[in-house]
Design a protein around this motif. Sequence first.
Motif, PDB file in Angstrom:
ATOM      1  N   VAL A  38       0.261 -29.139  63.790  1.00 36.06           N
ATOM      2  CA  VAL A  38       0.085 -29.626  65.244  1.00 36.06           C
ATOM      3  C   VAL A  38       0.071 -29.193  66.249  1.00 36.06           C
TER       4      VAL A  38
ATOM      5  N   SER B 280      -5.359 -38.677  68.048  1.00 33.75           N
ATOM      6  CA  SER B 280      -4.903 -36.874  67.900  1.00 33.75           C
ATOM      7  C   SER B 280      -4.774 -36.479  66.686  1.00 33.75           C
ATOM      8  N   ASN B 281      -4.818 -35.102  66.867  1.00 32.43           N
ATOM      9  CA  ASN B 281      -4.416 -34.712  65.331  1.00 32.43           C
ATOM     10  C   ASN B 281      -2.712 -35.398  64.420  1.00 32.43           C
TER      11      ASN B 281
ATOM     12  N   CYS C 202     -12.463 -37.880  64.154  1.00 33.04           N
ATOM     13  CA  CYS C 202     -12.164 -37.566  65.575  1.00 33.04           C
ATOM     14  C   CYS C 202     -12.807 -38.631  66.584  1.00 33.04           C
TER      15      CYS C 202
ATOM     16  N   MET D 250      -1.972 -26.281  67.024  1.00 37.25           N
ATOM     17  CA  MET D 250      -3.238 -26.717  67.671  1.00 37.25           C
ATOM     18  C   MET D 250      -3.047 -26.860  68.909  1.00 37.25           C
TER      19      MET D 250
ATOM     20  N   HIS E 234      -9.058 -29.558  67.656  1.00 37.24           N
ATOM     21  CA  HIS E 234      -9.197 -30.585  67.325  1.00 37.24           C
ATOM     22  C   HIS E 234      -9.389 -30.582  65.978  1.00 37.24           C
ATOM     23  N   MET E 235      -8.740 -30.823  65.120  1.00 35.82           N
ATOM     24  CA  MET E 235      -8.877 -31.008  63.158  1.00 35.82           C
ATOM     25  C   MET E 235     -10.069 -32.465  63.219  1.00 35.82           C
ATOM     26  N   CYS E 236     -10.971 -32.244  62.306  1.00 38.47           N
ATOM     27  CA  CYS E 236     -11.557 -33.202  62.731  1.00 38.47           C
ATOM     28  C   CYS E 236     -11.787 -34.133  61.396  1.00 38.47           C
TER      29      CYS E 236
ATOM     30  N   ASN F 294      -3.783 -38.602  63.647  1.00 39.63           N
ATOM     31  CA  ASN F 294      -4.654 -38.608  61.770  1.00 39.63           C
ATOM     32  C   ASN F 294      -3.725 -37.912  60.836  1.00 39.63           C
TER      33      ASN F 294
ATOM     34  N   VAL G  68      -9.368 -34.371  58.327  1.00 34.15           N
ATOM     35  CA  VAL G  68      -7.926 -34.735  58.232  1.00 34.15           C
ATOM     36  C   VAL G  68      -8.199 -35.640  56.650  1.00 34.15           C
TER      37      VAL G  68
ATOM     38  N   LEU H 239     -12.746 -27.676  62.458  1.00 34.85           N
ATOM     39  CA  LEU H 239     -12.085 -27.353  64.372  1.00 34.85           C
ATOM     40  C   LEU H 239     -13.170 -27.304  65.356  1.00 34.85           C
TER      41      LEU H 239
END
Length: 398
Positions: free
Chosen positions: A242, A323-324, A305, A245, A254-256, A327, A258, A279
């Motif tokens: 995290v 946020s990452n 996200c 990132m 951003h990891m969308c 999540n 997770v 991503l």
Amino acid sequence: MHWRTYLHYFLLLVEASVFSLKLGILVYAANMVFVLTYNSPCSDEEALKTIHKLCLDALNKKAFGNLCLPLCESLDLQYSFCTNGGEKDVFFMSWDNSITPSPAQLVMKRTRFTDQIVNNLYSTKRDDFVNVFLTELKTLVNRHTKSKYIGNMKDLLQLFWTIEEDKHLKHENVDFLRNVIGLAFQSEYMFMLLHPIGNIAPSLRGSCGQFYFMEHVPLRLSDVAITWSSQVSIAVKLLDLVQQMEDAYFERLHMCDVKADNFGLDDNNHLKLLDIDSLHFHSALVRKMSDQHCLHDRDCQVWNCRGLCNMTSQKCRPLRFNSNLQNVCEEIFLGADSYDGLLSNPPSSVGDDLREILHSCVVSNHISDVDQDFTSQEMKIIDLLKTILKKKTTSSIR
């Protein structure tokens, strides 16, 4: 009421019913097309046919790449099995090479219909084909990095190292250019190509035609997170990821999507994110959100996200609401859907403190409308989590 009035209303009702029936048939047909196209089980026979066609193109100099030779001529690269990859062809391969002591396990991928898209965009009849191609390629590269520049074909060949250069091939060759642009349209390939350092994703091994080959990550979180000590080790790796990132790239990443299934451990015990397509760099994500019409906040979500809807303009605001870190706490540490949660059953010695900080992590407001540094609130949560997790605890089997 006159009988003619009744008849009029009856005919209107029949017309509405017919329209609803037609609409239902269209929706059903659309769903069937989606199911048959994306959710049908893969077939070894179809997979081998696809590879055979690719090899014919390679032998006829219509497909290019550093792994065409072992796949199609020396046959060191052998098909093992396939899996349903949604909109992608996903084949698992075994590569008997001189680099590794045992055959390397690779994943061979291609987004379906990429060749049709490329054919529709680029006509061989255009005199300015090469210029149009280079312009489009610059746009695709700039979505993933600001540090690479493509001004000519030499720059292109240096960047796209998986496209093996043939000295007898003119770079204006249409098939060669379509190979390159077909790969460039695939965001997973582009991310691995442009960001090979960082150990957050499987490594790129090469390509042939519009197929690319990547490292196979054999273990999922559920395979290794057995004892509390192993769960703590993975949790700390996720927290480090995290943080990476936030500051390892030219802007926030951003990891969308997770979820536990999208993370794995390689043979060197490095944590890898397996769904690279989920991503999004910050500017690309907020641009995607702001292009969407909405009536509710949920209309602005890109997987998990979350976004916010401007009810007045009925357009999504150019920001991410969570946020990452949030999540990861919600979907993995505490658990979601059928996943129990990596940290959902801690030893009693840390249980109360851990649950309190995880709750704070999930409910915190993490609005991200600018590409700013990690907030002090997020850093505090990460530091607290690491401190709690590193306390000496007894191992426990879940």
